[in-house]
Design an enzyme around this catalytic site. Structure first.
Site, PDB file in Angstrom:
ATOM      1  N   CYS A 135      39.357  40.080  39.462  1.00  0.00           N
ATOM      2  CA  CYS A 135      39.722  41.484  39.574  1.00  0.00           C
ATOM      3  C   CYS A 135      38.661  42.326  38.875  1.00  0.00           C
ATOM      4  O   CYS A 135      37.978  41.847  37.975  1.00  0.00           O
ATOM      5  CB  CYS A 135      41.073  41.721  38.900  1.00  0.00           C
ATOM      6  SG  CYS A 135      41.056  41.174  37.195  1.00  0.00           S
ATOM      7  N   GLY A 269      48.031  24.425  47.432  1.00  0.00           N
ATOM      8  CA  GLY A 269      48.312  25.818  47.747  1.00  0.00           C
ATOM      9  C   GLY A 269      48.653  26.006  49.203  1.00  0.00           C
ATOM     10  O   GLY A 269      49.817  25.932  49.609  1.00  0.00           O
TER      11      GLY A 269
END
Ligand code: RRO
Length: 308
Positions: A135, A269
């Site tokens: 981020c 995942g």
């Protein structure tokens, strides 16, 4: 042959090495769907929450997923209740899962990251904290996890705030993940996990416009596995803290490949989207792979050539 799959991750004993990638398995929805059966056959040895932020977020507009050859692009955009909603509503429920809980957090400033680590770290239900560094830092405009210096400065801010293990989730979208891992280790991280998704874009062939509501997204699934294996290898060779490897794991053989390259634990995942029981199957296959190779336990990582 009896195969011992147990591992120790940052002082936490895990029954086996297979955990979930953050945001890829909704344990509370699964419990609503499967009831107590989920707890009896919980597929992961630790559970990683979807990443949370300080304030609630609605996430990106749809479409949020795009299927690619051997993978998918997601642009979910971090929908979550925010810290207070998570602590009040989700954490008490996640704490009843039958495995240790790792809470994933993300912020765009060191102050917000610090609040998250401080408040989440204070909760007994939490075994460890994952710092999702894919981020931007709003002050510098740089993606924290692409820059060793940004990562070091973040750890310098949050490390004093908790004694809980801190796991840095590395982004693959940088030139030298091993430099970022080394910076994290040097500033007190207890483990690194990698890879997050590879930055990716898809166009709608009918309109020529970008497909995903959020513009671009992140690629995951078997397509990224060779990239993930290489980055795990490089990081495991250059730092000494535990590495959690992930990226397109679909079978026991895939999991073992990450372990052979130095991963202490592995995460499943994208495979869980197609089959919520995938991790349980992968665990059985991993056991069988080891037995077939004449091993009664997981490979032991060789000492790193350099340390912090
Ligand atoms: O929510 C997302 O869109 C997202 C996150 Br926070 C992340 O870390 N990785 C990803 O592929 N998607």
């Amino acid at each position: 042959m009896t195969v011992d799959l147990s591992v120790e991750l940052c002082g936490i004993r895990l029954e086996h090495p297979i955990i979930n990638g953050s945001g890829t398995f909704d344990a509370l929805a699964a419990r609503r769907a499967f009831g107590e059966e989920l707890d009896r056959r919980f597929p992961f040895s630790a559970f990683v929450s979807k990443t949370i932020t300080l304030e609630p977020r609605a996430g990106n507009p749809p479409p949020r997923l795009y299927e690619t050859p051997a993978g998918m692009i997601n642009s979910i955009g971090l929908p979550n209740r925010g810290l207070e909603g998570f602590l009040g509503e989700d954490l008490p429920k996640l704490a009843t899962l039958p495995v240790p809980l790792i809470v994933s957090v993300m912020a765009t400033s060191r102050e917000a990251f610090s609040t998250l680590v401080d408040r989440v770290g204070a909760r007994d239900e939490v075994a460890a904290i994952e710092l999702n560094v894919s981020c931007p830092n709003v002050k510098s405009g740089l993606i924290v996890g692409e820059q060793p210096e940004e990562t070091r400065a973040l750890l310098d801010s949050v490390r004093p705030l908790t004694e809980k293990p801190l796991i840095v989730k590395l982004t693959p979208n940088c030139a030298e993940p091993e430099a970022v891992a080394a910076a994290a280790q040097g500033a007190g991280a207890d483990a690194v996990s990698l890879i997050n998704t590879l930055r990716a874009t898809a166009l709608d062939p009918r309109t020529g416009e970008r497909w995903l509501g959020g513009g671009s997204g992140g690629l995951s699934g078997p397509a990224v596995r060779p990239v993930a294996l290489d980055q795990v290898r490089r990081v495991a060779e250059s730092c000494s803290i535990p590495v959690i490897g992930m990226g397109g794991i679909e079978s026991g053989s895939d999991a073992l490949a990450f372990q052979r390259l130095g991963a202490t634990a592995v995460a499943v995942g994208t495979a869980s989207f197609r089959d919520p029981g995938a991790a349980g199957r992968i665990r059985s296959e991993l056991s069988a792979e080891l037995a077939a190779a004449g091993l009664d336990a997981l490979p032991v990582r060789e000492a790193a050539s350099t340390s912090s």
